[in-house]
Scaffold this motif. Structure first.
Motif, mmCIF file in Angstrom:
data_model
loop_
_atom_site.group_PDB
_atom_site.id
_atom_site.type_symbol
_atom_site.label_atom_id
_atom_site.label_comp_id
_atom_site.label_asym_id
_atom_site.label_seq_id
_atom_site.Cartn_x
_atom_site.Cartn_y
_atom_site.Cartn_z
ATOM 1 N N THR A 281 0.778 -1.052 -0.420
ATOM 2 C CA THR A 281 -0.379 0.296 0.267
ATOM 3 C C THR A 281 0.992 1.349 -0.174
ATOM 4 O O THR A 281 0.819 2.301 -0.642
ATOM 5 C CB THR A 281 -0.925 -0.159 1.620
ATOM 6 N N ILE A 282 1.864 1.282 0.885
ATOM 7 C CA ILE A 282 2.681 1.960 0.699
ATOM 8 C C ILE A 282 3.822 2.631 -0.806
ATOM 9 O O ILE A 282 3.889 3.503 -1.083
ATOM 10 C CB ILE A 282 3.823 2.280 2.008
ATOM 11 N N THR B 251 6.117 -0.520 8.361
ATOM 12 C CA THR B 251 4.504 -0.880 7.969
ATOM 13 C C THR B 251 3.849 -2.094 8.660
ATOM 14 O O THR B 251 4.991 -2.907 8.643
ATOM 15 C CB THR B 251 5.103 -0.732 6.654
ATOM 16 N N SER B 252 3.128 -2.016 8.687
ATOM 17 C CA SER B 252 2.437 -3.700 9.463
ATOM 18 C C SER B 252 0.963 -3.322 9.020
ATOM 19 O O SER B 252 0.387 -2.263 9.388
ATOM 20 C CB SER B 252 2.492 -4.086 10.808
ATOM 21 N N THR B 253 0.143 -4.218 9.002
ATOM 22 C CA THR B 253 -1.317 -4.549 9.277
ATOM 23 C C THR B 253 -1.674 -3.803 10.786
ATOM 24 O O THR B 253 -2.333 -3.285 11.062
ATOM 25 C CB THR B 253 -2.112 -5.723 9.247
ATOM 26 N N ALA B 254 -0.632 -4.638 11.855
ATOM 27 C CA ALA B 254 -0.986 -3.928 13.339
ATOM 28 C C ALA B 254 -0.630 -2.603 12.930
ATOM 29 O O ALA B 254 0.507 -2.231 14.010
ATOM 30 C CB ALA B 254 -0.768 -5.234 13.937
ATOM 31 N N VAL C 33 1.416 2.968 9.496
ATOM 32 C CA VAL C 33 2.990 3.722 9.448
ATOM 33 C C VAL C 33 3.465 3.728 10.697
ATOM 34 O O VAL C 33 2.475 4.853 11.095
ATOM 35 C CB VAL C 33 3.190 4.679 8.360
ATOM 36 N N MET C 34 4.167 3.182 11.036
ATOM 37 C CA MET C 34 5.134 3.626 12.432
ATOM 38 C C MET C 34 6.568 4.337 12.102
ATOM 39 O O MET C 34 7.141 3.366 11.476
ATOM 40 C CB MET C 34 5.099 2.099 13.120
ATOM 41 N N MET D 158 5.384 10.893 8.016
ATOM 42 C CA MET D 158 4.501 11.536 8.398
ATOM 43 C C MET D 158 2.966 11.722 6.966
ATOM 44 O O MET D 158 1.684 11.190 7.220
ATOM 45 C CB MET D 158 4.235 12.557 8.777
ATOM 46 N N SER D 159 3.762 12.114 5.683
ATOM 47 C CA SER D 159 2.355 12.171 5.132
ATOM 48 C C SER D 159 1.751 11.000 4.144
ATOM 49 O O SER D 159 0.773 10.531 4.241
ATOM 50 C CB SER D 159 3.473 13.338 3.107
ATOM 51 N N LEU D 160 2.759 9.834 4.230
ATOM 52 C CA LEU D 160 1.862 8.746 3.589
ATOM 53 C C LEU D 160 1.798 7.717 4.864
ATOM 54 O O LEU D 160 0.703 7.275 4.590
ATOM 55 C CB LEU D 160 3.770 8.411 3.766
ATOM 56 N N ARG D 161 1.841 8.535 6.286
ATOM 57 C CA ARG D 161 0.738 7.990 7.215
ATOM 58 C C ARG D 161 -0.519 8.395 7.300
ATOM 59 O O ARG D 161 -1.795 7.455 7.155
ATOM 60 C CB ARG D 161 1.448 7.826 8.761
#
Length: 312
Positions: A221-222, A252-255, A258-259, A279-282
């Motif tokens: 997705t990213i 990145t993770s389903t859980a 975006v971290m 932060m933009s992608l998040r």
């Protein structure tokens, strides 16, 4: 309407929907005794599955890759997942589907003769990084004690429970006062960590490892979103020095989505706070959860339709 018996979650076990606290498998199931299992996890956010079809496709590819014959098809798996969430009433959920090799008959050692078992459950959404860490960033270390299992031994593209290496790296990170760890392969290239893929923004391009990793749906997705934004992306080798010199790092993770990472091995990453690209992608990632492109509304209610699945 939520059934109070399922308020903490709902599981599908051997053909029946049960409260999560009552979900049990036989202790002799080889999913437990031999880690002979594959699984997948999809998120529900604000009453919608996110990229469910991609998760179902990966799940089916995984069970075929390890020669599982679960007695279910994608349509049946989808229906079970919908019902697990519906019966729980959860609006934000962590939804897992599993197939184990099953329980051997007495003395049987040929896994081709086992009856494979399909399980599923929905519980409240899980965050790898909590709300404060999402805003401030997490502390990451490169594991020095654990090497990622070789893809020639365990295929990382088939989601699995072979977490001995990942858990060793996690313990190392926690003992060092960090949140989590990323592991290197036998050649010293960066791979992944416990339940996440990694991205680094280096020399004006976004890089994520190509090998030794799960092909994460959040990762993809990213990559999709970055390409749409005209961000230069590379799926390739990521070295330690590249990671150490990165302007931004995120997981990145389903859980957790975006971290952002604020430090690596105790050294500040960038300005020591989540970077603008991260932060933009998040923001874009979570915005998609409210749209129609990659979401599927949960069929809430309590449908009485009998699901015909192999149960033993």
């Amino acid at each position: 309407m939520q059934n109070s018996d399922f308020r903490d979650g709902c599981a599908f076990v051997r053909g029946n929907f049960v409260p999560i606290a009552d979900a049990m498998i036989p202790i002799t199931d080889t999913g437990f005794t031999r880690s002979d299992v594959t699984y997948d996890v999809v998120a529900v956010w604000d009453g919608k599955f996110f990229r469910l079809q991609q998760h179902l496709d990966r799940f089916e590819k995984s069970w075929q890759a390890i020669d599982m014959r679960p007695g279910v098809n994608q349509a049946q798996v989808r229906e079970v997942l919908h019902q697990c969430v519906s019966k729980s009433g959860l609006r934000n959920a962590y939804v897992e589907m599993l197939i184990t090799r099953g329980v051997p008959t007495a003395g049987e050692r040929d896994p081709r003769n086992f009856i494979n078992q399909f399980y599923a459950f929905a519980i409240p959404y899980i965050w790898i990084a909590d709300a404060q860490e999402q805003q401030q960033g997490v502390d990451l270390v490169i594991s020095k004690t654990a090497e990622r299992i070789s893809p020639q031994s365990v295929d990382p593209t088939v989601k699995n429970f072979h977490w001995g290496d990942l858990n060793r790296g996690l313990r190392e990170a926690l003992e060092a006062g960090a949140k989590t760890a990323v592991l290197l392969d036998n050649d010293g290239w960066v791979t992944e960590g416990p339940g996440f893929n990694i991205f680094a923004f280096v020399d004006g391009r976004l890089v994520t490892p190509a090998s030794g990793v799960l092909l994460g749906i959040t990762r993809q997705t990213i990559l999709d979103l970055a390409n749409e934004q005209g961000i230069d992306c590379e799926i390739g080798e990521l070295g330690v020095k590249q990671l150490q010199s990165a302007d931004e790092i995120f997981l990145t993770s389903t859980a957790g989505g975006v971290m952002p990472v604020r430090s690596l091995d105790g050294q500040v990453v960038g300005e020591g706070k989540p970077g603008p690209l991260t932060m933009s992608l998040r923001e874009l990632y979570w915005r998609e959860h409210g749209g129609d492109r990659w979401t599927e509304p949960v069929a809430y209610g309590d449908p009485q339709t009998k699901i015909s699945l192999l149960a033993s």
